[in-house]
Design a protein around this motif. Structure first.
Motif, short mmCIF file in Angstrom:
data_model
loop_
_atom_site.label_atom_id
_atom_site.label_comp_id
_atom_site.label_asym_id
_atom_site.label_seq_id
_atom_site.Cartn_x
_atom_site.Cartn_y
_atom_site.Cartn_z
N ALA A 34 0.81 -1.33 -0.21
CA ALA A 34 -0.07 0.11 0.01
C ALA A 34 0.94 1.26 0.01
N ALA A 48 -3.62 4.10 -1.40
CA ALA A 48 -4.08 3.06 -2.33
C ALA A 48 -3.22 1.76 -1.92
N THR A 56 -6.38 -7.38 -7.27
CA THR A 56 -7.25 -6.57 -6.40
C THR A 56 -6.49 -5.32 -5.90
N THR A 57 -7.31 -4.13 -6.17
CA THR A 57 -6.80 -2.90 -5.88
C THR A 57 -7.74 -1.95 -4.95
N TYR A 58 -7.33 -1.05 -4.03
CA TYR A 58 -8.00 -0.41 -3.54
C TYR A 58 -7.77 1.09 -3.32
N TYR A 59 -8.58 2.01 -3.24
CA TYR A 59 -8.20 3.46 -3.36
C TYR A 59 -9.00 4.22 -2.15
N ASP A 61 -11.15 7.35 -1.57
CA ASP A 61 -12.18 8.03 -2.33
C ASP A 61 -11.39 9.35 -3.10
N LYS A 64 -9.33 8.05 -6.07
CA LYS A 64 -9.92 7.44 -7.24
C LYS A 64 -10.18 8.04 -8.44
N SER A 103 -8.86 -9.52 6.10
CA SER A 103 -9.88 -8.95 5.41
C SER A 103 -10.43 -7.70 6.20
N GLY A 104 -10.48 -6.71 5.22
CA GLY A 104 -11.07 -5.52 5.72
C GLY A 104 -9.90 -4.24 6.25
N TYR A 106 -6.96 -3.37 4.96
CA TYR A 106 -5.78 -2.80 3.87
C TYR A 106 -5.81 -1.18 4.20
N HIS A 107 -6.94 -0.71 4.73
CA HIS A 107 -6.56 0.87 4.76
C HIS A 107 -5.90 1.33 6.16
#
Length: 125
Positions: A34, A48, A56-59, A61, A64, A103-104, A106-107
């Motif tokens: 990250a 991110a 799998t990617t996460y951003y 808001d 984005k 899980s959950g 990552y941020h």
């Protein structure tokens, strides 16, 4: 595991910059990776994240549609392509590795065991 972030610099609003994170040691291919950032006087925040396979990617808001995270497990690197940069994107950017992803999480900064030294992104006209 050692992480080294690079690529920061001065860019004008609306400009682009590409950050890179190189890793040494450890099982990079199994880590969730990250980018976080920290502006002066503010808490470190998630930008991110990317799963071990890169699929799998996460951003956050706020980034984005403007930032793209990617990784190359063979090279043990992770990149952050930043476009349409705004004044609010100015910060020290850190790469981080989570060797035991859950899980959950990552941020969350507390989920990451390894951190790079940070690279400064300045957005100014």
């Amino acid at each position: 595991v050692q992480l080294q972030a690079s690529g920061g610099g001065l860019v004008q609003p609306g400009g682009s910059l590409r950050l890179s994170c190189s890793a040494s040691g450890g099982a990079f291919e199994s880590y969730v990776m990250a980018w976080f950032r920290q502006a002066p006087g503010k808490e470190r925040e998630f930008v991110a994240g990317i799963g071990w396979s890169g699929l799998t990617t996460y951003y956050a808001d706020s980034v984005k549609g403007r930032f793209t995270i990617s990784r190359d497990n063979a090279k043990m690197t992770m990149d952050l392509q930043m476009s349409s940069l705004e004044l609010e994107d100015a910060a020290v950017y850190y790469c981080a590795a989570d060797p035991n992803p859950r899980s959950g999480t990552y941020h969350q900064t507390c989920a990451y065991d390894y951190w790079g030294q940070g690279t400064l992104v300045t957005v100014s006209s």
